[in-house]
Design a protein around this motif. Structure first.
Motif, mmCIF file in Angstrom:
data_model
loop_
_atom_site.group_PDB
_atom_site.id
_atom_site.type_symbol
_atom_site.label_atom_id
_atom_site.label_comp_id
_atom_site.label_asym_id
_atom_site.label_seq_id
_atom_site.Cartn_x
_atom_site.Cartn_y
_atom_site.Cartn_z
ATOM 1 N N THR A 1 -3.739 7.551 -7.175
ATOM 2 C CA THR A 1 -5.000 6.814 -7.200
ATOM 3 C C THR A 1 -4.924 5.540 -8.036
ATOM 4 O O THR A 1 -5.919 4.814 -8.131
ATOM 5 C CB THR A 1 -6.143 7.694 -7.757
ATOM 6 N N HIS A 2 -3.763 5.268 -8.637
ATOM 7 C CA HIS A 2 -3.607 4.074 -9.475
ATOM 8 C C HIS A 2 -2.156 3.608 -9.401
ATOM 9 O O HIS A 2 -1.241 4.447 -9.323
ATOM 10 C CB HIS A 2 -3.986 4.389 -10.926
ATOM 11 N N PRO A 3 -1.921 2.292 -9.439
ATOM 12 C CA PRO A 3 -0.547 1.781 -9.380
ATOM 13 C C PRO A 3 0.372 2.319 -10.491
ATOM 14 O O PRO A 3 1.578 2.436 -10.287
ATOM 15 C CB PRO A 3 -0.716 0.266 -9.507
ATOM 16 N N ARG A 4 -0.178 2.694 -11.646
ATOM 17 C CA ARG A 4 0.702 3.226 -12.707
ATOM 18 C C ARG A 4 1.356 4.538 -12.276
ATOM 19 O O ARG A 4 2.455 4.855 -12.707
ATOM 20 C CB ARG A 4 -0.034 3.332 -14.035
ATOM 21 N N GLN A 5 0.687 5.298 -11.405
ATOM 22 C CA GLN A 5 1.266 6.559 -10.933
ATOM 23 C C GLN A 5 2.444 6.320 -9.993
ATOM 24 O O GLN A 5 3.466 6.997 -10.093
ATOM 25 C CB GLN A 5 0.187 7.395 -10.235
ATOM 26 N N SER A 6 2.313 5.354 -9.097
ATOM 27 C CA SER A 6 3.439 5.062 -8.196
ATOM 28 C C SER A 6 4.578 4.404 -8.964
ATOM 29 O O SER A 6 5.748 4.637 -8.661
ATOM 30 C CB SER A 6 2.989 4.198 -7.013
ATOM 31 N N THR A 7 4.264 3.606 -9.990
ATOM 32 C CA THR A 7 5.305 3.019 -10.834
ATOM 33 C C THR A 7 6.075 4.125 -11.558
ATOM 34 O O THR A 7 7.312 4.091 -11.620
ATOM 35 C CB THR A 7 4.691 2.038 -11.858
ATOM 36 N N TYR B 1 -6.028 -5.758 -8.057
ATOM 37 C CA TYR B 1 -6.194 -6.004 -6.623
ATOM 38 C C TYR B 1 -6.642 -4.776 -5.847
ATOM 39 O O TYR B 1 -6.747 -4.829 -4.627
ATOM 40 C CB TYR B 1 -4.885 -6.552 -6.039
ATOM 41 N N VAL B 2 -6.897 -3.665 -6.550
ATOM 42 C CA VAL B 2 -7.246 -2.430 -5.855
ATOM 43 C C VAL B 2 -8.647 -1.959 -6.229
ATOM 44 O O VAL B 2 -9.146 -2.244 -7.307
ATOM 45 C CB VAL B 2 -6.225 -1.294 -6.131
ATOM 46 N N ALA B 3 -9.242 -1.220 -5.303
ATOM 47 C CA ALA B 3 -10.524 -0.569 -5.552
ATOM 48 C C ALA B 3 -10.242 0.748 -6.271
ATOM 49 O O ALA B 3 -9.139 1.291 -6.191
ATOM 50 C CB ALA B 3 -11.235 -0.299 -4.232
ATOM 51 N N GLU B 4 -11.251 1.234 -6.960
ATOM 52 C CA GLU B 4 -11.101 2.543 -7.609
ATOM 53 C C GLU B 4 -12.030 3.535 -6.941
ATOM 54 O O GLU B 4 -13.204 3.221 -6.739
ATOM 55 C CB GLU B 4 -11.420 2.424 -9.100
ATOM 56 N N PRO B 5 -11.551 4.708 -6.585
ATOM 57 C CA PRO B 5 -10.154 5.086 -6.680
ATOM 58 C C PRO B 5 -9.375 4.596 -5.465
ATOM 59 O O PRO B 5 -9.885 4.598 -4.341
ATOM 60 C CB PRO B 5 -10.199 6.614 -6.694
ATOM 61 N N LEU B 6 -8.168 4.189 -5.693
ATOM 62 C CA LEU B 6 -7.266 3.796 -4.616
ATOM 63 C C LEU B 6 -6.765 5.047 -3.913
ATOM 64 O O LEU B 6 -6.483 6.053 -4.556
ATOM 65 C CB LEU B 6 -6.075 3.031 -5.217
ATOM 66 N N LYS B 7 -6.673 4.985 -2.593
ATOM 67 C CA LYS B 7 -6.063 6.081 -1.825
ATOM 68 C C LYS B 7 -4.655 5.629 -1.483
ATOM 69 O O LYS B 7 -4.458 4.871 -0.538
ATOM 70 C CB LYS B 7 -6.856 6.364 -0.553
ATOM 71 N N LEU B 8 -3.686 6.068 -2.269
ATOM 72 C CA LEU B 8 -2.303 5.647 -2.096
ATOM 73 C C LEU B 8 -1.470 6.856 -1.697
ATOM 74 O O LEU B 8 -1.427 7.842 -2.435
ATOM 75 C CB LEU B 8 -1.783 5.047 -3.410
ATOM 76 N N THR B 9 -0.872 6.791 -0.512
ATOM 77 C CA THR B 9 -0.004 7.865 -0.049
ATOM 78 C C THR B 9 1.413 7.332 0.021
ATOM 79 O O THR B 9 1.703 6.402 0.776
ATOM 80 C CB THR B 9 -0.437 8.399 1.330
ATOM 81 N N PHE B 10 2.278 7.899 -0.816
ATOM 82 C CA PHE B 10 3.670 7.485 -0.913
ATOM 83 C C PHE B 10 4.522 8.327 0.027
ATOM 84 O O PHE B 10 4.053 9.294 0.635
ATOM 85 C CB PHE B 10 4.146 7.677 -2.363
ATOM 86 N N GLY C 1 6.818 11.081 1.534
ATOM 87 C CA GLY C 1 6.736 12.515 1.292
ATOM 88 C C GLY C 1 5.315 13.030 1.148
ATOM 89 O O GLY C 1 5.099 14.168 0.765
ATOM 90 N N GLY C 2 4.314 12.171 1.428
ATOM 91 C CA GLY C 2 2.928 12.597 1.352
ATOM 92 C C GLY C 2 2.378 12.688 -0.065
ATOM 93 O O GLY C 2 1.330 13.286 -0.286
ATOM 94 N N ARG C 3 3.052 12.077 -1.031
ATOM 95 C CA ARG C 3 2.592 12.099 -2.425
ATOM 96 C C ARG C 3 1.336 11.230 -2.561
ATOM 97 O O ARG C 3 1.329 10.089 -2.122
ATOM 98 C CB ARG C 3 3.684 11.595 -3.349
ATOM 99 N N LYS C 4 0.302 11.761 -3.195
ATOM 100 C CA LYS C 4 -0.981 11.072 -3.329
ATOM 101 C C LYS C 4 -1.145 10.532 -4.744
ATOM 102 O O LYS C 4 -0.924 11.249 -5.726
ATOM 103 C CB LYS C 4 -2.137 12.026 -3.035
ATOM 104 N N ILE D 1 -7.854 -3.806 -2.261
ATOM 105 C CA ILE D 1 -7.062 -2.833 -1.510
ATOM 106 C C ILE D 1 -7.701 -1.470 -1.707
ATOM 107 O O ILE D 1 -7.836 -0.995 -2.835
ATOM 108 C CB ILE D 1 -5.598 -2.828 -1.997
ATOM 109 N N MET D 2 -8.117 -0.862 -0.605
ATOM 110 C CA MET D 2 -8.774 0.449 -0.646
ATOM 111 C C MET D 2 -7.771 1.582 -0.425
ATOM 112 O O MET D 2 -7.947 2.669 -0.952
ATOM 113 C CB MET D 2 -9.835 0.544 0.464
ATOM 114 N N GLN D 3 -6.769 1.278 0.398
ATOM 115 C CA GLN D 3 -5.821 2.311 0.810
ATOM 116 C C GLN D 3 -4.454 1.677 1.008
ATOM 117 O O GLN D 3 -4.355 0.538 1.462
ATOM 118 C CB GLN D 3 -6.297 2.949 2.115
ATOM 119 N N MET D 4 -3.418 2.432 0.653
ATOM 120 C CA MET D 4 -2.041 1.993 0.867
ATOM 121 C C MET D 4 -1.224 3.199 1.320
ATOM 122 O O MET D 4 -1.328 4.279 0.728
ATOM 123 C CB MET D 4 -1.457 1.429 -0.426
ATOM 124 N N ASP D 5 -0.463 3.014 2.371
ATOM 125 C CA ASP D 5 0.449 4.042 2.872
ATOM 126 C C ASP D 5 1.851 3.459 2.849
ATOM 127 O O ASP D 5 2.058 2.323 3.297
ATOM 128 C CB ASP D 5 0.060 4.458 4.291
#
Length: 147
Positions: A60-66, A44-53, A55-58, A126-130
């Motif tokens: 680019t893929h759901p496996r990283q946030s998992t 469901y996401v574009a590559e690269p995803l801009k995901l900011t978790f 604490g400002g953690r960046k 999904i291009m970006q997630m905050d």
């Protein structure tokens, strides 16, 4: 109609099938993320995803946030309360709001941990997630720190 009213009317973008689809994409992404199944979530996401978790953690893929969540929580799920959808020109913003529940790494249960996730959806991806939530506040409280 005044020129100001005309400008405001021209600026208003009404919900469409695209905005309904964007909300559905976000929900499917979140459901897959909670399994956790980052490879399905990645559909469901574009590559690269801009995901900011938090604490400002960046990422680019759901496996990283998992992987990040696996260190922060023994397990975690979302009780999704609602999605607020904001149509735009060429993109849709989706705010998913609710609470987290699960267990901290030591096995202590928690619930009612507020979160807001903001998504930018373009062309069905999904291009970006905050991500924002109260986990840090709860951890401070558990340590007896009132700040």
């Amino acid at each position: 109609m005044s020129s100001t009213q005309a400008a405001l009317k021209a600026a208003v973008i009404m919900p469409s099938d695209e905005t309904v689809e964007a909300a559905a994409i976000v929900e499917k992404f979140l459901v897959a993320s909670m399994v956790p199944d980052p490879e399905t979530a990645a559909r469901y996401v574009a590559e690269p995803l801009k995901l900011t978790f938090t604490g400002g953690r960046k990422f680019t893929h759901p496996r990283q946030s998992t992987a990040f969540n696996s260190k922060r929580y023994k397990w975690v799920k979302k009780a999704m309360e609602r999605s607020d959808v904001v149509p735009g020109r060429g993109e849709t913003i989706v705010y998913n709001i609710g609470t987290l529940y699960g267990e901290w790494p030591d096995g202590t249960a928690f619930e009612g941990n507020r979160y807001v996730d903001r998504f930018v959806v373009r062309e069905g991806k999904i291009m970006q997630m905050d991500v924002w939530n109260d986990s840090a506040e709860r951890l401070l409280t558990r340590k007896g720190i009132e700040a």
